[in-house]
Scaffold this motif. Structure first.
Motif, PDB file in Angstrom:
ATOM      1  N   LEU A   7       0.828  -1.208   0.000  1.00  0.00           N
ATOM      2  CA  LEU A   7       0.000   0.000   0.000  1.00  0.00           C
ATOM      3  C   LEU A   7       0.861   1.256   0.000  1.00  0.00           C
ATOM      4  N   VAL A  10       1.563   2.384  -3.587  1.00  0.00           N
ATOM      5  CA  VAL A  10       0.418   2.726  -4.425  1.00  0.00           C
ATOM      6  C   VAL A  10       0.175   4.228  -4.355  1.00  0.00           C
ATOM      7  N   PRO A  12      -2.283   7.060  -4.458  1.00  0.00           N
ATOM      8  CA  PRO A  12      -3.749   7.095  -4.310  1.00  0.00           C
ATOM      9  C   PRO A  12      -4.435   7.873  -5.431  1.00  0.00           C
ATOM     10  N   THR A  13      -5.639   7.448  -5.746  1.00  0.00           N
ATOM     11  CA  THR A  13      -6.463   8.164  -6.713  1.00  0.00           C
ATOM     12  C   THR A  13      -6.903   9.495  -6.117  1.00  0.00           C
ATOM     13  N   ARG A  18     -12.342   9.581  -7.606  1.00  0.00           N
ATOM     14  CA  ARG A  18     -12.600   8.294  -6.965  1.00  0.00           C
ATOM     15  C   ARG A  18     -13.889   7.647  -7.461  1.00  0.00           C
ATOM     16  N   LEU A  45      -5.717   2.717   3.438  1.00  0.00           N
ATOM     17  CA  LEU A  45      -6.574   2.428   2.291  1.00  0.00           C
ATOM     18  C   LEU A  45      -7.896   3.170   2.450  1.00  0.00           C
ATOM     19  N   GLU A  53     -12.133   2.486  -2.592  1.00  0.00           N
ATOM     20  CA  GLU A  53     -11.789   3.119  -3.871  1.00  0.00           C
ATOM     21  C   GLU A  53     -11.314   2.060  -4.861  1.00  0.00           C
ATOM     22  N   ASP A  56      -7.532   2.212  -6.347  1.00  0.00           N
ATOM     23  CA  ASP A  56      -6.531   1.930  -5.319  1.00  0.00           C
ATOM     24  C   ASP A  56      -6.484   0.433  -5.019  1.00  0.00           C
ATOM     25  N   ASN A  59      -4.785  -1.353  -8.032  1.00  0.00           N
ATOM     26  CA  ASN A  59      -3.345  -1.128  -8.072  1.00  0.00           C
ATOM     27  C   ASN A  59      -2.648  -1.854  -6.931  1.00  0.00           C
ATOM     28  N   HIS A 168      -0.191   2.271 -13.505  1.00  0.00           N
ATOM     29  CA  HIS A 168      -1.281   2.216 -12.527  1.00  0.00           C
ATOM     30  C   HIS A 168      -2.597   2.180 -13.299  1.00  0.00           C
TER      31      HIS A 168
END
Length: 308
Positions: A7, A10, A12-13, A18, A45, A53, A56, A59, A168
Motif C-alpha cells: 500500500l 500505491v 492514491p487516486t 474516486r 486504504l 476506492e 486503489d 493497483n 497504474h
C-alpha cells in the motif's frame, strides 16, 4: 511485501476522481481476508462507509506480489498467451467479434437509438436491438509487424519514460490529465502515451496517439499506443504501458517488442470517436461503454479438419 507494505507504493487516486466498489468486491479483487482488509484501512486504504476506492484496490492487487489477486491473475493469463504465441505476435489472424452495450434502465429503456462501434478494421455483419440492449457481430483481421527503431532520440525518450514512470490503473476521467501524470509519475496506457507523445513532439518527431482495444483473452480491454515516423521513413509503434507490465509479468523479449513493433492482438478505434455510447438515456457524467469479445476463426487445417 505484505499487502500493507505494498500500500505504501500505491499512488492514491485523487479524491475528485474516486469511484467506489463494495467490500465484497474489494475482498474478491485482493483475494484477502476481512482481517487483512481492516489492516489495510488502518494503514491508509481509502474507505467510505462500506465502500472502497476501486483503482486503489486494483493497483494494490497488481503490485502485491501475492500471485492470487484478480489483477495479477489477469496478467498471468495474458503472459501465458504471449508465451504460447511468442513466435506468432505478427501473423495475420482472423477473429469473430461481438460487441454490445446495455442501458442502465435495462428493459425499461424507451429508446432503440444505438450506434455501432466505430472500429475501422471491423466489418459488422449483424445488428440486434432489444429493449435496453444492442449487439453487433462481425469479423476483423489483425496483423502485427516486427520493426527496429532507428532514431536514437526516440530510444532516449522511451528509456526516460520507463525509468521515471510506473503503470497504474487509472480512471478514464484522469488519464487525459497530463499535468497529473507528470506529478504522480504513474498512469495507464493513455496517460503514459500522452507523456511520451509530448516528449516526441517536442523533439520534432511526428507522432500520434492511437486508441483501441487489446486482446488478452476473450474480452477486449480499452488500450492506447503511439505511432510515430522513424528516421528511416517507416511508421512504427510504441506501447509504453505494456512494456512496463512486461517488466513485471511478461518477458524481456516482449518488453523490447513494444519498442517499435506492433502485435496482432490490438484493434484500432476511430480516433475521432469515443469508447462510450451516445444514447438518449445517458446524462451527465454517466457513460455506457462498448464491450467486446473476440473468438479466433481457424482455418480447416488449423482446426484439424480435412476435406473428404
Amino acid at each position: 511485501m505484505t499487502l500493507v507494505e505494498t500500500l505504501g507504493v500505491v499512488v492514491p487516486t485523487p479524491p475528485e476522481h474516486r469511484t467506489w466498489i463494495p467490500e465484497v468486491e474489494a475482498l474478491d479483487t485482493l483475494r484477502c481476508t476481512g482481517e487483512e482488509l481492516e489492516q489495510l484501512v488502518a494503514a491508509g486504504l481509502v474507505r467510505d462507509g462500506g465502500r472502497y476506492e476501486n483503482y486503489d484496490v486494483w493497483n494494490l492487487g497488481l503490485l502485491s506480489g501475492s500471485g492470487r489477486s484478480r489483477p495479477e491473475r489477469e496478467m498471468v493469463f495474458f503472459a501465458r498467451v504471449l508465451k504460447s504465441f511468442g513466435a506468432d505476435w505478427v501473423s495475420r489472424r482472423r477473429y469473430e467479434i461481438t460487441g454490445w452495450a446495455e442501458c442502465p434502465r435495462a428493459e425499461d429503456c424507451p429508446s432503440r437509438d444505438w450506434v455501432a462501434p466505430a472500429l475501422p478494421d471491423v466489418v459488422w455483419e449483424q445488428e440486434q436491438i432489444q429493449p435496453g440492449r444492442a449487439e453487433w457481430r462481425g469479423q476483423v483481421v489483425s496483423s502485427g509487424m516486427h520493426a527496429t527503431v532507428r532514431d536514437p532520440r526516440v530510444r532516449d525518450a522511451w528509456n526516460h519514460l520507463l525509468e521515471q514512470y510506473r503503470f497504474h490503473f487509472t480512471p478514464a476521467s484522469l488519464s487525459p490529465d497530463m499535468a497529473s501524470t507528470l506529478r504522480r509519475r504513474v498512469g495507464d496506457c493513455e496517460a503514459l502515451c500522452r507523456v511520451l507523445l509530448r516528449d516526441l513532439l517536442d523533439l520534432g518527431i511526428p507522432t500520434e496517439l492511437e486508441p483501441g482495444y487489446i486482446f488478452g483473452g476473450a474480452r477486449l480491454r480499452r488500450h492506447a499506443w503511439l505511432r510515430f515516423a522513424d528516421s528511416d521513413g517507416q511508421s512504427k509503434v510504441l506501447d509504453p504501458s505494456m512494456a512496463l507490465l512486461a517488466e513485471m509479468f511478461f518477458t524481456p523479449e516482449y518488453k523490447e517488442f513494444c519498442f517499435g513493433s506492433s502485435i496482432n492482438r490490438v484493434i484500432r478505434r476511430d480516433s475521432g470517436k469515443e469508447a462510450f455510447v451516445t444514447h438518449p438515456c445517458v446524462t451527465g457524467d454517466n457513460k455506457i461503454y462498448y464491450e467486446f469479445i473476440l473468438r479466433p476463426i481457424r482455418s480447416a487445417q488449423e482446426s484439424g479438419i480435412t476435406a473428404s
